[in-house]
Design an enzyme around this catalytic site. Structure first.
Site, PDB file in Angstrom:
ATOM      1  CG  HIS A 165      -8.193  -0.457   4.743  1.00 33.51           C
ATOM      2  ND1 HIS A 165      -7.737  -0.332   3.452  1.00 33.51           N
ATOM      3  CD2 HIS A 165      -7.094  -0.733   5.483  1.00 33.51           C
ATOM      4  CE1 HIS A 165      -6.435  -0.555   3.419  1.00 33.51           C
ATOM      5  NE2 HIS A 165      -6.014  -0.794   4.634  1.00 33.51           N
TER       6      HIS A 165
ATOM      7  CG  HIS B  54      -2.631   3.112   5.618  1.00 30.96           C
ATOM      8  ND1 HIS B  54      -4.001   3.310   5.640  1.00 30.96           N
ATOM      9  CD2 HIS B  54      -2.457   1.773   5.497  1.00 30.96           C
ATOM     10  CE1 HIS B  54      -4.613   2.144   5.519  1.00 30.96           C
ATOM     11  NE2 HIS B  54      -3.695   1.189   5.433  1.00 30.96           N
TER      12      HIS B  54
ATOM     13  CG  HIS C 151      -5.198  -1.479   9.363  1.00 28.62           C
ATOM     14  ND1 HIS C 151      -4.525  -2.655   9.153  1.00 28.62           N
ATOM     15  CD2 HIS C 151      -5.110  -0.776   8.196  1.00 28.62           C
ATOM     16  CE1 HIS C 151      -4.054  -2.679   7.913  1.00 28.62           C
ATOM     17  NE2 HIS C 151      -4.393  -1.546   7.315  1.00 28.62           N
TER      18      HIS C 151
ATOM     19  CD  GLU D 293      -3.111  -0.832   2.133  1.00 27.57           C
ATOM     20  OE1 GLU D 293      -4.232  -0.516   1.716  1.00 27.57           O
ATOM     21  OE2 GLU D 293      -2.848  -0.962   3.352  1.00 27.57           O
TER      22      GLU D 293
HETATM   23 ZN   LIG Z   1      -4.003  -0.886   5.177  1.00 33.67          ZN
END
Ligand SMILES: [Zn+2]
Length: 277
Positions: free
Chosen positions: A197, A126, A128, A107
């Site tokens: 996500h 980024h 979760h 990602e």
């Molecule tokens: Zn992710």
């Protein structure tokens, strides 16, 4: 063909452990300005210590000497990241420096495309973030109830990968076009939810991005608690313009002291707890 590691699917880790690039250049021990790389390593450790990331999630910083490139760890659990793990990428997601023979985050396009779309952004996280994820799957809006979440007054868009990629086999941002769609949804705001996500956070600096990621998680907990305490009654959220007073992540700047103050204690705590593990 270069193989990419999936940072969201644990079972794939062993499968890509042999991923090597035929085009790789010789491995280098460390790249970039030493102080910035040290901060990036610390950012990884802080985000783990504060419960924003676990074995998954990643943080990056733009290369101040070349705005078209950024630094990001090779695919590794954030708490384990060291300076020698840091790689450099261009905005197409192509590795341009660091340990070129190692797997990379699938990602990484999140970072590349946010940096491409947002010249004002120099740090991206980024994750979760566990308290945040539920807000991406319900109609209840993610709005702040506390001053530390003031930057969320700018609004929190919810990116749903399937809006633009209905046939996507999963919810991962695994290509430039998917990253660009996320960056478009983020717009000029500091945080975007990612349905089912996690979230992506953009800061004017690496330290601001870390600050925003941690207080996004805090804000999600507080808003959830306020809604539960209200038992169906009204909740007094922060007003739309109460985040425009020099708060981190707001368009008006001047909040770096608060960021530095928190960074200092977060870094000290991360070092202390890491030493005990
Ligand atoms: Zn992710």
């Amino acid at each position: 063909m270069r193989m990419l590691i999936c940072d969201c699917v644990a079972s794939s880790i062993s499968a890509i452990s042999f991923a090597m690039s035929a085009m790789a250049s010789p491995t280098r021990a460390q790249i970039g300005p030493p102080d910035l790389i040290a901060d990036l390593v610390t950012a990884n450790h802080i985000l783990y210590d504060q419960g924003v990331v676990d074995g998954f999630g990643h943080v990056s910083v733009r290369n101040p000497a070349n705005p078209g490139r950024f630094f990001l760890s090779r695919a590794r659990a954030p708490s384990m990241v060291e300076a020698a793990d840091i790689m450099e990428f261009d905005l197409d997601g192509k590795p341009t420096g660091g340990p070129m023979n190692k797997p990379v985050f699938q990602e990484l396009y999140i970072h590349a495309e946010v940096f491409r779309a947002r010249p004002d952004v120099n740090g991206v996280v980024h994750s979760h973030s566990p308290a945040v994820v539920p807000f991406g799957v319900v109609k209840t809006p993610f709005r702040p109830v506390s001053q530390t979440g003031a930057f969320l007054c700018a609004g929190v868009p919810n990116f749903d990968l399937r809006d633009d990629f209905p046939d996507a086999p999963n919810l991962l941002v695994t290509s430039g076009p998917k990253g660009a769609a996320l960056a478009k949804k983020l717009g000029d705001r500091p945080v975007a939810l990612m349905r089912g996500h996690g979230d992506t956070v953009a800061g004017a600096s690496l330290k601001e991005a870390v600050y925003l990621a941690i207080f996004t998680e805090v804000a999600a907990r507080l808003t959830t608690q306020a809604i539960a305490l209200a038992q169906g009654g009204p909740v007094i959220y922060m007003g739309d313009h109460e985040g425009e007073r020099g708060q981190p992540g707001s368009r008006s700047k001047g909040a770096s002291e608060g960021i530095d103050r928190n960074w200092e204690i977060w870094a000290a705590e991360a070092v202390e707890r890491r030493a005990r593990r």
